[in-house]
Design a protein around this motif. Structure first.
Motif, PDB file in Angstrom:
ATOM      1  N   GLY A   1      20.938  20.646  81.299  1.00 57.36           N
ATOM      2  CA  GLY A   1      22.319  20.329  80.969  1.00 57.36           C
ATOM      3  C   GLY A   1      22.524  20.057  79.493  1.00 57.36           C
TER       4      GLY A   1
ATOM      5  N   GLU B   1      25.811  27.385  83.930  1.00 54.82           N
ATOM      6  CA  GLU B   1      26.501  27.004  85.164  1.00 54.82           C
ATOM      7  C   GLU B   1      26.266  28.019  86.283  1.00 54.82           C
ATOM      8  N   HIS B   2      26.142  29.302  85.933  1.00 55.63           N
ATOM      9  CA  HIS B   2      25.938  30.330  86.954  1.00 55.63           C
ATOM     10  C   HIS B   2      24.635  30.113  87.730  1.00 55.63           C
TER      11      HIS B   2
ATOM     12  N   TYR C   1      25.079  20.830  84.661  1.00 60.30           N
ATOM     13  CA  TYR C   1      25.144  22.278  84.500  1.00 60.30           C
ATOM     14  C   TYR C   1      26.600  22.741  84.423  1.00 60.30           C
ATOM     15  N   ARG C   2      27.519  21.901  84.840  1.00 65.00           N
ATOM     16  CA  ARG C   2      28.918  22.285  84.940  1.00 65.00           C
ATOM     17  C   ARG C   2      29.649  22.036  83.612  1.00 65.00           C
ATOM     18  N   SER C   3      30.523  22.942  83.272  1.00 60.40           N
ATOM     19  CA  SER C   3      31.255  22.860  82.007  1.00 60.40           C
ATOM     20  C   SER C   3      32.039  21.552  81.927  1.00 60.40           C
TER      21      SER C   3
ATOM     22  N   ILE D   1      23.571  27.514  89.088  1.00 60.34           N
ATOM     23  CA  ILE D   1      23.774  26.711  90.295  1.00 60.34           C
ATOM     24  C   ILE D   1      23.867  27.639  91.506  1.00 60.34           C
TER      25      ILE D   1
ATOM     26  N   GLU E   1      25.094  21.498  96.385  1.00 58.53           N
ATOM     27  CA  GLU E   1      25.501  22.856  96.763  1.00 58.53           C
ATOM     28  C   GLU E   1      24.691  23.408  97.929  1.00 58.53           C
TER      29      GLU E   1
ATOM     30  N   HIS F   1      23.221  18.967  89.940  1.00 58.61           N
ATOM     31  CA  HIS F   1      23.673  20.046  89.060  1.00 58.61           C
ATOM     32  C   HIS F   1      24.874  19.628  88.206  1.00 58.61           C
TER      33      HIS F   1
ATOM     34  N   ALA G   1      24.361  22.649  77.514  1.00 62.34           N
ATOM     35  CA  ALA G   1      25.806  22.825  77.657  1.00 62.34           C
ATOM     36  C   ALA G   1      26.606  21.738  76.949  1.00 62.34           C
TER      37      ALA G   1
ATOM     38  N   ASN H   1      29.016  27.266  77.789  1.00 64.72           N
ATOM     39  CA  ASN H   1      28.137  27.029  78.937  1.00 64.72           C
ATOM     40  C   ASN H   1      27.551  28.343  79.449  1.00 64.72           C
TER      41      ASN H   1
END
Length: 278
Positions: free
Chosen positions: A254, A265-266, A150-152, A268, A108, A147, A257, A262
């Motif tokens: 992570g 995630e925010h 971290y993502r759903s 990130i 990112e 990341h 999650a 989750n």
């Protein structure tokens, strides 16, 4: 400059003035360069899954690890010279084709110019990472997104199918173990747990490594997968385990999650510790 930013700046100067004074000069130049960005080659999800199926381990290198490389301490781990040596070895030896592990970086942010990151009030976090990539990291290999977990849904989509056919060892804090047990992960996977401290876990690195390897039957290493959520110690553990042909995945936060709503995630896009001194 606010008090928090001033404290961060003083911390940066204090830890590098004598050990790496050239870093301060380069930092000042890069800080003033509003267009400064890195060109990093990231693999697709398909390429990542293919690499995992071939037996690669995963090691994520984020801002905390870069702070440790530049002689700093972070919330989860005080500075430790041996840990710094591990982190540098992981980076300097890396080749996505020949290394037994893949390195994850912040997709990112590395390609964004300073002006965009500064607008998010996150330049202090990601500028040192860009500088570290320029200085230490091999430029030709492919990297994965640090990341990712971290993502759903990422754990379920990328790792769970692989884990279902292996014995799993999860290395994390007692609090996280309790959290994971509540999700019913033990009903989905054959999983054992190794507890580690919630902070400064590298201080018990050798003991944790011994506990993990004691759970693995000699000659049957390929039947196991190790999940790591032990702070920066996870990186050194994954590196040592990969040398022993034991495949491991550095999940970090992570793990929070996995089969849960989750709530990370925010981070990130807007870190909760922006403005906090290292």
């Amino acid at each position: 400059m606010g008090m928090k930013s001033l404290a961060a700046a003083l911390s940066l100067v204090r830890r590098n003035l004598f050990k790496d004074p050239g870093y301060l000069f380069r930092y000042a130049l890069r800080y003033l360069d509003q267009d400064y960005r890195m060109s990093v080659k990231f693999m697709s999800t398909k390429e990542l899954v293919s690499s995992l199926e071939q037996g690669k381990s995963l090691i994520r290198i984020n801002d905390g690890e870069i702070c440790l490389i530049t002689y700093g301490s972070i919330h989860y781990q005080k500075f430790h010279p041996r840990l710094r040596e591990y982190l540098l070895k992981i980076v300097l030896d890396y080749d996505h084709q020949t290394s037994p592990y893949l390195i994850g970086l912040a997709e990112e942010y590395l390609g964004k110019p300073n002006r965009e990151i500064k607008a998010k009030q996150m330049l202090r976090i990601w500028l040192p990472v860009k500088m570290a990539f320029e200085r230490f990291f091999p430029k030709n290999p492919l990297y994965f997104d640090a990341h990712l977990f971290y993502r759903s849904g990422a754990f379920e989509q990328v790792l769970e199918r692989i884990l279902q056919s292996h014995r799993v060892i999860l290395v994390t804090s007692e609090e996280n173990i309790g959290m994971v047990k509540k999700t019913g992960l033990e009903q989905r996977l054959e999983v054992s747990f190794v507890s580690c401290p919630a902070s400064n876990s590298f201080d018990q690195f050798d003991e944790i490594l011994e506990q993990v390897t004691s759970l693995i039957e000699p000659g049957r290493e390929k039947n196991y997968r190790v999940l790591l959520a032990a702070g920066p110690a996870s990186k050194a553990l994954a590196y040592e385990l990969s040398k022993r042909k034991i495949i491991s995945y550095d999940l970090g936060r992570g793990v929070e999650a996995v089969h849960r709503p989750n709530q990370i995630e925010h981070e990130i896009y807007q870190r909760s510790d922006v403005g906090q001194p290292s």
